[in-house]
Design an enzyme around this catalytic site. Sequence first.
Site, PDB file in Angstrom:
ATOM      1  CG  ASP A   3      -0.256  -0.266   2.495  1.00 60.02           C
ATOM      2  OD1 ASP A   3       0.981  -0.389   2.478  1.00 60.02           O
ATOM      3  OD2 ASP A   3      -0.936  -0.338   3.530  1.00 60.02           O
ATOM      4  CG  ASP A  34       5.440  -2.278  12.788  1.00 63.37           C
ATOM      5  OD1 ASP A  34       4.866  -3.217  13.371  1.00 63.37           O
ATOM      6  OD2 ASP A  34       4.854  -1.240  12.434  1.00 63.37           O
TER       7      ASP A  34
END
Lengths: 580, 660
Positions: B395, B476
Site C-alpha cells: 500500500d 515493526d
Amino acid sequence: MGRRSSDTEEESRSKRKKKHRRRSSSSSSSDSRTYSRKKGGRRSRSKSRSWSRDLQPRSHSYDRRHRHRSSSSSSYGSRRKRSRSRSRGRGKSYRVQRSRSKSRTRRSDQDLGHVPIVKAVKGQVTEEHVVGLGIENDVKAEIRRKEKRKRIKNGSGLSKSKESRIGFDGTQWRAVKKFIMLTSSQNVPVFLIDPLILELINKNFEQVKNTSHASSTSECKFFCVPRDFTTFALQYQLWKNEEGWFRLAENMGFQCLKVESKDPRLDWIDSLSGTEIPLHYICKLTSHAIHLVVFHERSGNYLWHGHLRLKGHIDRKFVPFRKLQFGRYPGAFDRPELQQITVDGLDVLIPKDPMHFLEEIPHSRFIECRYKEARAFFQHYLDDNTVEAMTFQKRAKELLQLAAKTLKKLGVRFWLSSGTCLGWYRQCSIIPYSKDVDLGIFIQDYKSDIISAFQDAGLPLKHKFGKVEDSLELSFQGKDDVKLDIFFFYEETDHMWNGGTQAKTGKKFKYLFPKFTLCWTEFVDTKFRVPCETIEYIEANYGKTWKIPIKTWDWKRSPPNVSPNGVWPVSEWDEVIQLY
Amino acid sequence: MDDWKPSPLIKPFGARKKRSWYLTWKYKLTNQRALRRFCQTGAVLFLLVTVIVNIKLILDTRRAISEASEDLEPEQDYDEALGRLEPPRRRGSGPRRVLDVEVYSSRSKVYVAVDGTTVLEDEAQEQGRGIHVIVLNQATGHVMAKRVFDTYSPHEDEAMVLFLNMVAPGRVLICTVKDEGSFHLKDTAKALLRSLGSQAGPALGWRDTWAFVGRKGGPVLGEKHSKSPALSSWGDPVLLKTDVPLSSAEEAECHWADTELNRRRRRFCSKVEGYGSVCSCKDPTPIEFSPDPLPDNKVLNVPVAVIAGNRPNYLYRMLRSLLSAQGVSPQMITVFIDGYYEEPMDVVALFGLRGIQHTPISIKNARVSQHYKASLTATFNLFPEAKFAVVLEEDLDIAVDFFSFLSQSIHLLEEDDSLYCISAWNDQGYEHTAEDPALLYRVETMPGLGWVLRKSLYKEELEPKWPTPEKLWDWDMWMRMPEQRRGRECVIPDVSRSYHFGIVGLNMNGYFHEAYFKKHKFNTVPGVQLRNVDSLKKDAYEVEVHRLLSEAEVLDHSKNPCEDSFLPDTEGHTYVAFIRMEKDDDFTTWTQLAKCLRIWDLDVRGNHRGLWRLFRKKNHFLVVGVPASPYSMKKPPSITPIFLESPPKEEGGPGAAEQT
C-alpha cells in the site's frame, strides 16, 4: 557421398514427416531447416579433408557404438535401427532397457528418456558411468578412433563418404552461430561449458588465443565436431528478458524445450510456494541441439543447476536426452570467472580457467538437504530455542565456515562427518547439544601443512592421534570451546574406515563404513561435501535408529560400526598420542 | 429351493446349527444340477459381459487419448511454455452457451450462484452491508471481480461509480443489496445504474432489497426489487433467477497487437476486472515503463521484497509506481503474497514479476509478522549475494527518485555500524512540516514503510529470535524494541520517498488514514541530489547538529507553541525551541506539541537524542528536550523550557488530529 548421406537424408526426411504430422503449422521452420542444410552442405564440403586429419573427439556413446559394430556399418544406419527398435520396444519396462545400458552394449546410449539411473544401477557405477565419462574416456577413445579411421581411410570408399558427411554437417556450426547471435543480440551472457569443446580449447589454448577472428574461420575445429549437443550455461539473475528471448529463439527456427522446477532455495521455508524457475533449455535447430543450463545463485557463493527431469508430457524423443552432459543430477559449481575468446569464427565466453571447470564436472553432483523430513523431525522433537543452543549453533557454524575456507585454500577435499553429517541429514542444522564439528578427509588428500594452515586461521592443534599410515585424527581448538575434529579415512577394497585412539590407554578403535563417493550440498549457508550414499554412511555410524535424538553418546561404544583395533605400542605413544 | 425347510429339530443346538446349515446348503447346491448349470452359464455370461465392457472401455480410452493428444499436439511440440501461455481454450465442443444465475438479496444474507456454484455468500452479521457487485466474463462465466460497496456510508458510492466505469463493456454485472445500500447512494451513482438499464437501482430506497443482472452497455437480463414498507423494517428477501447467454470468446477479448506484453495483458484481462485502462481495447495503459536508468546505481543489485496481502488493487497501484521509479530493476523484485490469493498473483504476472505465495501461519498481527519473516528469509535465499534488501509494502506509492535516494545513501549502512536501517519514510514529514528533499536525518525510531535492511542484521540478529507465531506481536513494534534496536538509528529523508495510501488494512481504517497519512509529503521531483550524505555518519552528525543549534535562533518561549505565530513568518531560517523532558522516556510535552502541530502523536517518532527536526513555514524548526537531551547545554540560561500538560488541561491545538 554415397550411402551414408542418403541415410541421413532419409532419416531427416522421415523425421520431418513425423514433425509435419505433429505440427502442421510449422512450415516456416521446416523451410529454414532445408535452407540451412543446403548451406551447411556447401561450406562443409570444402572442409571435409581437414576433419579426418584432426583429433576429433566424439561423444563417448558414439565411440562405444563403434567399438561394438563392424566398421562397415555406419553410425547413422545404426541409429536408424535403434530408433526403429525403440519405437517398437516402447512398452517394455525401463528395467530391461536400463540393464542393457549398464552392460554397455551398443544400445547403451539409447534414448530412453531421462530416467534417473540411480534406481537401476547401484553405487558408484552411476557416477562414473554417467558423469565422469565426459572427458577422460573420450580422449582415450579418440586415439582409438583415430587409428580406426586411418585404417578405414586407406582405400575404402566409405571413408570418403564419412568425411563428406562430417563436413556436410555444418548445420551444427550454424546452430551454434545462430544461438550465439541470438544471445548476444539480447545481451544474454551465456558461456560455453561443453566439456568436449572446453577440453579441446584447453588443449589448444595458445593457438586459440593467438588466432585472429579471420584466420580461425578457415577451419572449423571445435564446433563442427559431430555431436548431438553443444552445451552452454547462463547465470539466471543476469537474464533480463527470458520470455522475449524464448520467443525470439522460436522465431529464428529453434524448437525449444524448457524444463522448470520449483525453487530449492525456498524449500526450507515450508509455507512458501513460488513461481517455478527454469532449469534447462534445450533448443534444437535441425539436427543439432543447444543445451542451455541455467545456473542459479545459492547461499555459499556457488552456482547450482537443477536436475533435468522430463515430465510426463514431454516428448522423450525430442533429443537423445541420455547423451546430455549436464542435468542427470543437480550440480554445484564455483562461480567461474569468464573470458571471451574467438573459436571457429564465433565469439564465445568460456570459464577463465577451463581446466578447473572441467575438473569440477565429474564431482559436481549436488544433493539437497531433506527439508521436508527435517521439518517433520522438528515437529516431532521440537527445536531447541534456548540461548545456549543458539549460541552453540552460531559458533559451530562460524567454525565450519572457517574450516571450509581454510581447507579450500589448501585444495583439500573434505566432507561433513559423524554428528555434523547427521545434523545435516536429519534436521538440516547443527545439532545443538553436540560439542564439536566433525569433518572427514581421505588420507590420500592429507597434506602436512593442514595443521599450520589451521593454526594460521586461529585454530590451534588440540590433539593429534595416530599417524598418516594408521588411524590419523586431528583436533583443533576453535574459539569459544567448540572443537573441530578431522578424521582421516582409509580406503580398503570393499570398505572405508577411520581410526580412533583413547588417549589414556592407547587403545585403538576402528570405524567401518561402506564405500562412498562425495557430493555437494548446502549447509549453514555454505557449500559442503557429504557422502552421496548418506543413508548408508549414517546408518553405519548411528544405526537404524539415527532418527531418534540421543544426547549421551560414547564414541568408543555407541557407534554400531566401532570395533577394537588393538593398542598402540607404548614406544609409539609419543608420536601417535599428542595432546596440546 | 422353495421346498427346502430347515429342520426344526436342529434349531436349539447353536453350535451345530451353523455347520448343518452350511452342509445342507452345500448338499443342496452341489446336487441340484440345474442350479449348477445356471451358475455356470451365469459365470460365462458375466465373463463375456466383463470382456465386452472392458474392450469398450479400452477403445473409449484410446479414443479419448488420441483426441487429447491431438489437442495437445501443438503443446507437445516441445515448446511447453508457449502452450501454457494460452488460456485453455477448446474449439468446437464448447461449454454450455447459457449461464444459469441466481441472485438473492435480503436484510441479513446475500448470495449469488452461477450454474449452481455459489460465487458469493455473505450472511455474516455486522458485515458486508451495501451493494455487492460481481463481474462475470461474458464468454466463460468466470468471476472476474467481486466487490462490496457500503453505500450506507459516505463516499462508497463514488468508489462504486469508479469501479463500474472501469468494467469493460459486454461484461455481465450482478448487483445485490445486503441490509442497506441507499443512504449514501448519490445521484451520480443512481444515474450510472440507470445507464446500465436498471429500473429499481436509481430508485433504490431505505432498506430496500434489490437484485440485478445485466450486461454492461447491453440489455438487462433480470431485476427484482422489494420496497421496504417502513423505516424500521426491511424489504422482503428477493430471489432472482435468470439465464445469461454467453457470447463467443472473440467478442470478449480485445484485439491488441500480438506482443509479449499484450499476451500478459490478455491473460490478465480475461481473468480479472476493475483495473481500468489496463484492459482498455482502444488505448490500454502501458504495463512496461522503462524509466531512465540511474547513472552509477548502487542499488541495482539489491533485491526488493514487496510484502502483500489480498489487496490486489493496491498491489497494482504500488507496482506501477515501483516500476516507474528511476533505476528499478524488475528482476530483483519479488512479491510475497500472504495466502493463496489468485488475484494478487495475476497482478504480479501482469507486470512479469516474480510472485511467491505464503501459506498463512497464525492470526492477525502474528500472521503479518510470520509473513515478514518468511519473506525476508526467502529474499536472502533467492539473492544470496545481496548485502541488503529493500522492503516494501503493497500500500505504498514509490517516489520517482526512490532508488536514487537509496543509491546515494546506501553506503552509510555499510560504513556505519550505528545504523539500523535506511527508510524512505519520515513519520513527521507532513505537507506542513517537511520541506527539503535533499535533507536527511538520523532518528532513533524505525519508520518502516519502504526501508533497507542489512543482511547481516537480519541473519545474525533478527532471524534467529524473530517472534514465534504464538506471540501476537507486530513485527515493526518488535523491531523498534530496545533489545533489537540496541541504540542504533535509521537514516530518513525530510521529504518521504514513499506514500502510504492504504485505507483498508489490518491496522488501518479511513479515519486513521485521513488523520495521519493523507497529508504526508511525498517527493515527486526526480533525481534529487542529496546534500552532504556523509554528515549522517555517527560522529559527523553530532558535529552537524551542534552547528545547527549554534546557528539557530531561539524562539520566544513566552508564546504558545501551538499558535501559528510561534514561528515568525520568515523563510529559510533555523529556529530552536526547548521543551521539558525530564528523562529519556519523558515525552509528555512532546506528545502535546506533536498534537497541536498535527503530526504523528500516537507514539514518539523521529527523535535523535532528545532532538526533533522538522520544518514550519519553510523554516527549519528544532525542538530540544531539556534536560534529558545532551543538546540541553545549548539552551540559554534565561529560557524556561516549554511545558505542556496532557489534556484535558491543555487548550488550543491538542485534539486537532482527531478533528481532522
